[in-house]
Design a protein around this motif. Structure first.
Motif, PDB file in Angstrom:
ATOM      1  N   GLU A  10       0.864  -1.187   0.000  1.00 53.05           N
ATOM      2  CA  GLU A  10       0.000   0.000   0.000  1.00 53.05           C
ATOM      3  C   GLU A  10       0.898   1.235   0.000  1.00 53.05           C
ATOM      4  O   GLU A  10       1.917   1.269   0.699  1.00 53.05           O
ATOM      5  CB  GLU A  10      -0.914   0.026   1.237  1.00 53.05           C
ATOM      6  N   VAL A  11       0.524   2.224  -0.780  1.00 56.57           N
ATOM      7  CA  VAL A  11       1.373   3.405  -0.950  1.00 56.57           C
ATOM      8  C   VAL A  11       0.711   4.634  -0.318  1.00 56.57           C
ATOM      9  O   VAL A  11      -0.472   4.893  -0.526  1.00 56.57           O
ATOM     10  CB  VAL A  11       1.623   3.676  -2.454  1.00 56.57           C
ATOM     11  N   PHE A  12       1.510   5.370   0.449  1.00 56.14           N
ATOM     12  CA  PHE A  12       1.035   6.596   1.109  1.00 56.14           C
ATOM     13  C   PHE A  12       1.964   7.739   0.698  1.00 56.14           C
ATOM     14  O   PHE A  12       3.179   7.597   0.741  1.00 56.14           O
ATOM     15  CB  PHE A  12       1.075   6.449   2.635  1.00 56.14           C
ATOM     16  N   ILE A  13       1.386   8.866   0.334  1.00 55.62           N
ATOM     17  CA  ILE A  13       2.183  10.003  -0.140  1.00 55.62           C
ATOM     18  C   ILE A  13       1.913  11.242   0.720  1.00 55.62           C
ATOM     19  O   ILE A  13       0.760  11.560   1.004  1.00 55.62           O
ATOM     20  CB  ILE A  13       1.793  10.365  -1.608  1.00 55.62           C
ATOM     21  N   ARG A  14       2.995  11.920   1.105  1.00 54.33           N
ATOM     22  CA  ARG A  14       2.851  13.240   1.733  1.00 54.33           C
ATOM     23  C   ARG A  14       2.969  14.262   0.602  1.00 54.33           C
ATOM     24  O   ARG A  14       4.012  14.336  -0.060  1.00 54.33           O
ATOM     25  CB  ARG A  14       3.972  13.468   2.750  1.00 54.33           C
ATOM     26  N   SER A  15       1.900  15.000   0.364  1.00 49.99           N
ATOM     27  CA  SER A  15       1.911  15.873  -0.816  1.00 49.99           C
ATOM     28  C   SER A  15       2.757  17.112  -0.584  1.00 49.99           C
ATOM     29  O   SER A  15       3.390  17.614  -1.498  1.00 49.99           O
ATOM     30  CB  SER A  15       0.498  16.251  -1.228  1.00 49.99           C
ATOM     31  N   LYS A  16       2.757  17.639   0.646  1.00 44.80           N
ATOM     32  CA  LYS A  16       3.712  18.700   0.943  1.00 44.80           C
ATOM     33  C   LYS A  16       3.983  18.762   2.436  1.00 44.80           C
ATOM     34  O   LYS A  16       3.215  18.224   3.231  1.00 44.80           O
ATOM     35  CB  LYS A  16       3.229  20.046   0.397  1.00 44.80           C
ATOM     36  N   GLY A  18       4.021  19.478   6.103  1.00 44.91           N
ATOM     37  CA  GLY A  18       2.938  19.990   6.942  1.00 44.91           C
ATOM     38  C   GLY A  18       1.657  19.196   6.802  1.00 44.91           C
ATOM     39  O   GLY A  18       0.729  19.378   7.576  1.00 44.91           O
ATOM     40  N   LEU A  19       1.571  18.315   5.797  1.00 40.41           N
ATOM     41  CA  LEU A  19       0.369  17.500   5.619  1.00 40.41           C
ATOM     42  C   LEU A  19       0.666  16.028   5.926  1.00 40.41           C
ATOM     43  O   LEU A  19       1.808  15.594   5.878  1.00 40.41           O
ATOM     44  CB  LEU A  19      -0.163  17.636   4.189  1.00 40.41           C
ATOM     45  N   ASN A  20      -0.395  15.275   6.220  1.00 41.93           N
ATOM     46  CA  ASN A  20      -0.255  13.837   6.481  1.00 41.93           C
ATOM     47  C   ASN A  20       0.095  13.064   5.227  1.00 41.93           C
ATOM     48  O   ASN A  20      -0.245  13.474   4.125  1.00 41.93           O
ATOM     49  CB  ASN A  20      -1.588  13.262   6.961  1.00 41.93           C
ATOM     50  N   HIS A  21       0.680  11.888   5.427  1.00 39.89           N
ATOM     51  CA  HIS A  21       0.763  10.925   4.333  1.00 39.89           C
ATOM     52  C   HIS A  21      -0.643  10.407   4.088  1.00 39.89           C
ATOM     53  O   HIS A  21      -1.390  10.145   5.033  1.00 39.89           O
ATOM     54  CB  HIS A  21       1.672   9.758   4.714  1.00 39.89           C
ATOM     55  N   LYS A  22      -1.008  10.260   2.840  1.00 39.24           N
ATOM     56  CA  LYS A  22      -2.366   9.856   2.494  1.00 39.24           C
ATOM     57  C   LYS A  22      -2.314   8.649   1.565  1.00 39.24           C
ATOM     58  O   LYS A  22      -1.470   8.598   0.663  1.00 39.24           O
ATOM     59  CB  LYS A  22      -3.044  11.036   1.781  1.00 39.24           C
ATOM     60  N   HIS A  23      -3.217   7.698   1.781  1.00 40.09           N
ATOM     61  CA  HIS A  23      -3.232   6.497   0.945  1.00 40.09           C
ATOM     62  C   HIS A  23      -3.581   6.863  -0.492  1.00 40.09           C
ATOM     63  O   HIS A  23      -4.531   7.594  -0.729  1.00 40.09           O
ATOM     64  CB  HIS A  23      -4.258   5.505   1.499  1.00 40.09           C
ATOM     65  N   VAL A  24      -2.791   6.355  -1.454  1.00 35.83           N
ATOM     66  CA  VAL A  24      -3.085   6.684  -2.851  1.00 35.83           C
ATOM     67  C   VAL A  24      -3.366   5.446  -3.709  1.00 35.83           C
ATOM     68  O   VAL A  24      -3.904   5.562  -4.806  1.00 35.83           O
ATOM     69  CB  VAL A  24      -1.943   7.483  -3.528  1.00 35.83           C
ATOM     70  N   GLY A  25      -2.995   4.260  -3.211  1.00 38.98           N
ATOM     71  CA  GLY A  25      -3.219   3.064  -4.022  1.00 38.98           C
ATOM     72  C   GLY A  25      -2.239   1.980  -3.628  1.00 38.98           C
ATOM     73  O   GLY A  25      -1.633   2.047  -2.549  1.00 38.98           O
ATOM     74  N   SER A  26      -2.067   1.015  -4.496  1.00 39.88           N
ATOM     75  CA  SER A  26      -1.166  -0.080  -4.160  1.00 39.88           C
ATOM     76  C   SER A  26      -0.333  -0.444  -5.373  1.00 39.88           C
ATOM     77  O   SER A  26      -0.557   0.069  -6.477  1.00 39.88           O
ATOM     78  CB  SER A  26      -1.975  -1.280  -3.686  1.00 39.88           C
ATOM     79  N   SER A  51       7.290  12.847  -0.075  1.00 40.49           N
ATOM     80  CA  SER A  51       7.674  11.725   0.784  1.00 40.49           C
ATOM     81  C   SER A  51       6.729  10.547   0.543  1.00 40.49           C
ATOM     82  O   SER A  51       5.544  10.752   0.300  1.00 40.49           O
ATOM     83  CB  SER A  51       7.610  12.180   2.245  1.00 40.49           C
ATOM     84  N   ILE A  52       7.292   9.347   0.551  1.00 46.25           N
ATOM     85  CA  ILE A  52       6.483   8.148   0.280  1.00 46.25           C
ATOM     86  C   ILE A  52       6.641   7.149   1.417  1.00 46.25           C
ATOM     87  O   ILE A  52       7.760   6.937   1.906  1.00 46.25           O
ATOM     88  CB  ILE A  52       6.959   7.461  -1.036  1.00 46.25           C
ATOM     89  N   TRP A  53       5.539   6.539   1.842  1.00 52.23           N
ATOM     90  CA  TRP A  53       5.588   5.369   2.709  1.00 52.23           C
ATOM     91  C   TRP A  53       5.056   4.187   1.923  1.00 52.23           C
ATOM     92  O   TRP A  53       4.057   4.338   1.194  1.00 52.23           O
ATOM     93  CB  TRP A  53       4.650   5.517   3.907  1.00 52.23           C
ATOM     94  N   VAL A  54       5.671   3.017   2.075  1.00 52.44           N
ATOM     95  CA  VAL A  54       5.058   1.796   1.546  1.00 52.44           C
ATOM     96  C   VAL A  54       4.939   0.797   2.688  1.00 52.44           C
ATOM     97  O   VAL A  54       5.831   0.696   3.536  1.00 52.44           O
ATOM     98  CB  VAL A  54       5.867   1.179   0.385  1.00 52.44           C
ATOM     99  N   ILE A  55       3.818   0.111   2.719  1.00 53.90           N
ATOM    100  CA  ILE A  55       3.564  -0.883   3.760  1.00 53.90           C
ATOM    101  C   ILE A  55       3.011  -2.133   3.097  1.00 53.90           C
ATOM    102  O   ILE A  55       2.084  -2.035   2.292  1.00 53.90           O
ATOM    103  CB  ILE A  55       2.554  -0.335   4.793  1.00 53.90           C
ATOM    104  N   GLU A  56       3.614  -3.280   3.403  1.00 56.59           N
ATOM    105  CA  GLU A  56       3.106  -4.500   2.795  1.00 56.59           C
ATOM    106  C   GLU A  56       1.638  -4.683   3.190  1.00 56.59           C
ATOM    107  O   GLU A  56       1.282  -4.581   4.362  1.00 56.59           O
ATOM    108  CB  GLU A  56       3.938  -5.698   3.262  1.00 56.59           C
TER     109      GLU A  56
END
Lengths: 95, 317
Positions: A10-16, A18-26, A51-56
């Motif tokens: 699962e992919v989470f992106i911080r758009s800028k 000051g904002l949270n990472h938000k789920h964008v897809g997988s 910034s990107i987070w990935v979580i299995e």
């Protein structure tokens, strides 16, 4: 030889800043390093993130939609948790 | 579970009530089997269309007339790959197996948009594909942004944002050709002649020949019928062709004051069904290219997986 499919992430992106990472897809990737590299190519081709987070995906635990009533309904009935529940005399300022 | 099991009828009734109230359906929500199956079929075929759609254009990357056009075309083809991936990711939220849907494409069981079975034989075809084919795709996809299934609708929003660059770059490229030499203009007209009718066919069979449409409309997977979307596309595109100075290859095309729409000739549905059934100019070539890509790239996937497993093992040791 491995015939296993690449795991799902699962992919989470911080758009800028000051904002949270938000789920964008997988996406599918063999490991975290390549999951990040693929996420960059698939989900941030137009400055969507800094910034990107990935979580299995199988590490994500989710609440069951059929429990939604029992989980979330109680907070709907507690209107006194909101400031608009309270009446204050006219003319009171800064409150 | 603490709830008494609901009967199917009750579940279906509640499901339809959610749809009617415009509440989106999310992956773990209960949904009728047929709703799930319809979406898996539609989204996977949409994904295949994006991926197969890379082939006619990819063919021109090395032959783009200048560096600017080449960079643009590369970016566009890369977008199509991205669009395919968003869609495969949303089809997986329905419990479908991504690789199994891809194997269905290769075996011919799953379809993809027929338009990609036509070859891109001149450089003007690339501009025309951007303008007409992506234009028609946008018309379809904008409607799908309001689809009742959350992951599909969200994917569509992202795709539509990117797709509008595709259409504009195509139109710009055609403006250049149409303001160029007579040979260049003739090349643009020739591309228009070949792509006009297949573009109209992209919206699918006429409403009276489209048996699944009514159920999809009721479930709000579809918001507009095939014929409605096709008409919107014609209405939007005719004035654009006039600006280019290109003639639409339809002697019966004319503005209808009464309906407020353009009238156009009936579509050659025999051709449409022939191409759907695999007899278009490039069906075989497209499927061969996709199958080859999977088979010949398999060792890379396997090596990457083996490497990841070996590293994970080392970490735990």
């Amino acid at each position: 030889m491995s015939n296993k499919e690449w795991p799902l992430w699962e992919v989470f992106i911080r758009s800028k800043q000051g904002l949270n990472h938000k789920h964008v897809g997988s996406l599918r990737a063999p490991d975290a390093t390549l999951a990040l590299a693929n996420a960059r190519d698939v989900y941030t081709r137009r400055s969507e993130g800094i910034s990107i987070w990935v979580i299995e995906s199988n590490n994500v635990h989710a609440s069951d939609p059929s429990d939604a009533d029992s989980l979330f309904e109680p907070s709907d009935t507690k209107v006194y948790r909101h400031p608009t529940f309270y009446e204050v005399p006219d003319g009171i300022k800064h409150m | 579970m603490n709830m008494k099991p609901m009967d199917l009828q009750e579940l279906e009734k509640r499901f339809q009530e959610k749809i009617d109230k415009e509440i989106k359906i999310e992956p773990n929500d209960w949904m009728p089997d047929e709703y799930r199956k319809t979406l898996i079929r539609q989204i996977s075929q949409h994904a295949h269309s994006e991926i197969v759609g890379m082939l006619p254009e990819g063919n021109w990357i090395t032959r783009a007339p200048n560096l600017r056009r080449k960079a643009v075309l590369l970016a566009k083809v890369q977008d199509e790959a991205g669009h395919g991936l968003y869609l495969y990711s949303s089809v997986e939220t329905l419990g479908a197996d991504r690789e199994a849907t891809i194997d269905d494409l290769h075996s011919g069981k799953a379809k993809y948009s027929s338009i990609f079975n036509y070859p891109a034989v001149t450089w003007a075809d690339i501009g025309t594909i951007g303008w007409l084919v992506d234009g028609a795709a946008i018309m379809n996809q904008v409607a799908l942004c309001r689809c009742s299934y959350g992951p599909y609708a969200r994917g569509m929003v992202k795709i539509c944002k990117e797709e509008s660059f595709h259409q504009r770059q195509g139109f710009e490229s055609l403006v250049t050709l149409c303001n160029g030499t007579p040979t260049q203009k003739a090349m643009a007209q020739d591309a228009m002649n070949r792509f006009w009718w297949p573009s109209l066919m992209m919206f699918g069979p006429s409403d009276d020949e489209s048996p699944n449409s009514a159920q999809s409309m009721k479930w709000k997977i579809k918001r507009f019928s095939n014929d409605e979307l096709r008409q919107s596309f014609v209405d939007a595109t005719v004035p654009q062709a006039e600006i280019l100075g290109l003639t639409i290859p339809d002697p019966n095309l004319k503005w209808n004051e009464e309906t407020g729409h353009y009238d156009f000739s009936p579509i050659n549905w025999d051709e449409f069904w022939q191409v759907v059934k695999g007899n278009g100019p490039c069906n075989k070539e497209r499927i061969e290219a996709r199958t080859k890509a999977k088979e010949e790239g398999m060792w890379v996937r396997e090596a990457a997986m083996a490497y990841a497993e070996k590293r994970a093992l080392k970490k735990t040791a």
